[in-house]
Design a protein around this motif. Structure first.
Motif, PDB file in Angstrom:
ATOM      1  N   VAL A   1       0.516  -1.277   0.477  1.00 30.59           N
ATOM      2  CA  VAL A   1       0.248   0.119  -0.263  1.00 30.59           C
ATOM      3  C   VAL A   1       0.722   1.303  -0.362  1.00 30.59           C
ATOM      4  CG1 VAL A   1      -1.782   1.418   0.870  1.00 30.59           C
ATOM      5  CG2 VAL A   1      -1.678  -1.384   1.334  1.00 30.59           C
ATOM      6  N   GLN A   2       0.639   2.073  -0.825  1.00 32.21           N
ATOM      7  CA  GLN A   2       1.664   3.435  -0.995  1.00 32.21           C
ATOM      8  C   GLN A   2       0.356   5.042  -0.891  1.00 32.21           C
ATOM      9  OE1 GLN A   2       1.624   1.438  -3.832  1.00 32.21           O
ATOM     10  NE2 GLN A   2       2.781   0.574  -2.853  1.00 32.21           N
ATOM     11  N   LEU A   3       0.839   6.041  -0.201  1.00 29.68           N
ATOM     12  CA  LEU A   3       0.236   7.189   0.130  1.00 29.68           C
ATOM     13  C   LEU A   3       0.475   7.648   0.109  1.00 29.68           C
ATOM     14  CD1 LEU A   3      -0.388   6.302   3.844  1.00 29.68           C
ATOM     15  CD2 LEU A   3      -2.261   6.023   2.343  1.00 29.68           C
ATOM     16  N   GLN A   4       0.129   8.816  -1.255  1.00 28.42           N
ATOM     17  CA  GLN A   4       0.838   9.754  -2.076  1.00 28.42           C
ATOM     18  C   GLN A   4       0.363  11.746  -0.945  1.00 28.42           C
ATOM     19  OE1 GLN A   4       3.594  10.644  -4.024  1.00 28.42           O
ATOM     20  NE2 GLN A   4       3.681  12.007  -3.839  1.00 28.42           N
ATOM     21  N   ALA A   5       1.178  11.790  -0.269  1.00 25.58           N
ATOM     22  CA  ALA A   5      -0.109  13.237   0.324  1.00 25.58           C
ATOM     23  C   ALA A   5       0.711  14.439  -0.585  1.00 25.58           C
ATOM     24  CB  ALA A   5       0.707  13.831   1.085  1.00 25.58           C
ATOM     25  N   SER A   6      -0.276  15.196  -0.752  1.00 19.20           N
ATOM     26  CA  SER A   6      -0.159  16.521  -1.364  1.00 19.20           C
ATOM     27  C   SER A   6      -0.335  17.036  -0.917  1.00 19.20           C
ATOM     28  CB  SER A   6      -0.392  16.732  -3.289  1.00 19.20           C
ATOM     29  OG  SER A   6      -1.702  15.976  -2.898  1.00 19.20           O
ATOM     30  N   GLY A   7      -0.423  19.154  -1.938  1.00 19.71           N
ATOM     31  CA  GLY A   7      -1.244  20.129  -0.888  1.00 19.71           C
ATOM     32  C   GLY A   7      -0.494  20.818   0.021  1.00 19.71           C
ATOM     33  N   GLY A   8       0.823  20.976   0.308  1.00 24.59           N
ATOM     34  CA  GLY A   8       1.385  21.140   1.152  1.00 24.59           C
ATOM     35  C   GLY A   8       1.886  22.878   0.894  1.00 24.59           C
ATOM     36  N   GLY A   9       2.699  23.671   1.908  1.00 22.94           N
ATOM     37  CA  GLY A   9       3.229  25.027   0.507  1.00 22.94           C
ATOM     38  C   GLY A   9       3.235  25.891   2.135  1.00 22.94           C
ATOM     39  N   SER A  10       3.588  27.382   1.457  1.00 21.40           N
ATOM     40  CA  SER A  10       4.126  28.610   2.379  1.00 21.40           C
ATOM     41  C   SER A  10       2.136  29.833   2.022  1.00 21.40           C
ATOM     42  CB  SER A  10       4.641  29.062   1.870  1.00 21.40           C
ATOM     43  OG  SER A  10       6.117  28.618   1.870  1.00 21.40           O
ATOM     44  N   VAL A  11       2.085  29.722   3.458  1.00 19.41           N
ATOM     45  CA  VAL A  11       0.893  30.531   4.075  1.00 19.41           C
ATOM     46  C   VAL A  11       2.217  31.662   5.138  1.00 19.41           C
ATOM     47  CG1 VAL A  11      -0.701  28.876   3.022  1.00 19.41           C
ATOM     48  CG2 VAL A  11      -0.196  29.333   5.433  1.00 19.41           C
ATOM     49  N   GLN A  12       0.569  32.885   4.878  1.00 18.16           N
ATOM     50  CA  GLN A  12       0.512  33.657   5.858  1.00 18.16           C
ATOM     51  C   GLN A  12       0.051  33.029   6.577  1.00 18.16           C
ATOM     52  OE1 GLN A  12       1.063  37.815   4.663  1.00 18.16           O
ATOM     53  NE2 GLN A  12       2.448  37.629   3.933  1.00 18.16           N
ATOM     54  N   ASP A  13      -0.007  33.859   8.519  1.00 17.81           N
ATOM     55  CA  ASP A  13      -0.075  33.847   9.753  1.00 17.81           C
ATOM     56  C   ASP A  13      -2.145  34.291   9.326  1.00 17.81           C
ATOM     57  OD1 ASP A  13      -0.011  35.062  12.803  1.00 17.81           O
ATOM     58  OD2 ASP A  13      -1.731  33.514  12.443  1.00 17.81           O
ATOM     59  N   GLY A  14      -2.798  32.669   9.757  1.00 17.38           N
ATOM     60  CA  GLY A  14      -4.243  33.424  10.016  1.00 17.38           C
ATOM     61  C   GLY A  14      -5.086  32.407   8.454  1.00 17.38           C
ATOM     62  N   GLY A  15      -3.591  32.169   7.521  1.00 17.51           N
ATOM     63  CA  GLY A  15      -4.385  31.465   6.200  1.00 17.51           C
ATOM     64  C   GLY A  15      -4.570  29.942   6.310  1.00 17.51           C
ATOM     65  N   SER A  16      -5.071  29.309   5.099  1.00  9.15           N
ATOM     66  CA  SER A  16      -5.975  28.531   4.905  1.00  9.15           C
ATOM     67  C   SER A  16      -4.962  26.859   3.656  1.00  9.15           C
ATOM     68  CB  SER A  16      -7.054  28.160   4.454  1.00  9.15           C
ATOM     69  OG  SER A  16      -7.609  28.740   5.527  1.00  9.15           O
ATOM     70  N   LEU A  17      -4.988  26.064   3.997  1.00 14.35           N
ATOM     71  CA  LEU A  17      -4.395  25.845   3.128  1.00 14.35           C
ATOM     72  C   LEU A  17      -5.461  24.038   3.285  1.00 14.35           C
ATOM     73  CD1 LEU A  17      -0.579  25.363   3.920  1.00 14.35           C
ATOM     74  CD2 LEU A  17      -1.370  25.924   1.417  1.00 14.35           C
ATOM     75  N   ARG A  18      -4.893  22.852   2.301  1.00 20.32           N
ATOM     76  CA  ARG A  18      -6.040  21.681   1.786  1.00 20.32           C
ATOM     77  C   ARG A  18      -4.715  20.824   1.377  1.00 20.32           C
ATOM     78  NH1 ARG A  18     -10.303  18.984  -1.383  1.00 20.32           N
ATOM     79  NH2 ARG A  18     -11.910  18.097  -0.438  1.00 20.32           N
ATOM     80  N   LEU A  19      -5.088  20.339   2.187  1.00 19.20           N
ATOM     81  CA  LEU A  19      -3.875  18.286   2.038  1.00 19.20           C
ATOM     82  C   LEU A  19      -4.967  17.496   1.595  1.00 19.20           C
ATOM     83  CD1 LEU A  19      -1.641  18.869   5.404  1.00 19.20           C
ATOM     84  CD2 LEU A  19      -1.431  19.378   4.021  1.00 19.20           C
ATOM     85  N   SER A  20      -3.857  16.642   0.937  1.00 19.37           N
ATOM     86  CA  SER A  20      -4.904  15.734   0.344  1.00 19.37           C
ATOM     87  C   SER A  20      -4.171  14.348  -0.357  1.00 19.37           C
ATOM     88  CB  SER A  20      -5.554  15.540  -1.162  1.00 19.37           C
ATOM     89  OG  SER A  20      -5.973  17.207  -1.538  1.00 19.37           O
ATOM     90  N   CYS A  21      -4.232  13.082   0.530  1.00 17.14           N
ATOM     91  CA  CYS A  21      -3.647  12.115   0.473  1.00 17.14           C
ATOM     92  C   CYS A  21      -4.077  10.226  -0.030  1.00 17.14           C
ATOM     93  CB  CYS A  21      -2.965  11.308   2.183  1.00 17.14           C
ATOM     94  SG  CYS A  21      -2.498   9.768   2.077  1.00 17.14           S
TER      95      CYS A  21
END
Length: 123
Positions: A1-21
């Motif tokens: 079984v393999q897991l592939q994560a994505s969605g990381g990055g750089s944001v400022q304080d208070g920002g949002s991100l969505r990670l997927s796997c």
């Protein structure tokens, strides 16, 4: 079984991100899926997990800001991160507890980990 994560990055304080796997392989079912993180110089810690029945667990530090979800048909787990803070900066790892089909046709239950995706929050 393999897991592939994505969605990381750089944001400022208070920002949002969505990670997927995405999970792939000879998967029969997945009991629990989740996210952990490891900040520089610190131990890996639980962020959020979701069981197949939909029950969730969150670290106190992210409650009310992060939300975990999963799509079993697509073998995906997500982490919506809102209100990000500099202390959320870390490498985020997805994990899963799958039951898969082994090379001999037997059932294999072994925790799997993704490769990690870096989240950086600047003040």
């Amino acid at each position: 079984v393999q897991l592939q994560a994505s969605g990381g990055g750089s944001v400022q304080d208070g920002g949002s991100l969505r990670l997927s796997c995405a999970a792939s392989g000879r998967i029969i079912s997945i009991t629990e899926m989740g996210w952990y993180r490891q900040a520089l110089g610190k131990q890996r810690e639980l962020v959020a997990t979701m069981s197949r029945d939909g029950s969730t667990k969150y670290a106190d530090s992210v409650k009310g800001r992060f939300a975990i979800s999963r799509d079993d048909a697509k073998r995906m787990v997500y982490l919506q991160m809102n209100g990000l803070k500099p202390e959320d900066t870390a490498v985020y790892y997805c994990n899963a507890d799958p039951v898969s089909l082994g090379p001999d046709g037997n059932f294999v239950a072994e925790r799997a980990w993704g490769q990690g995706t870096l989240v950086t929050v600047s003040s």
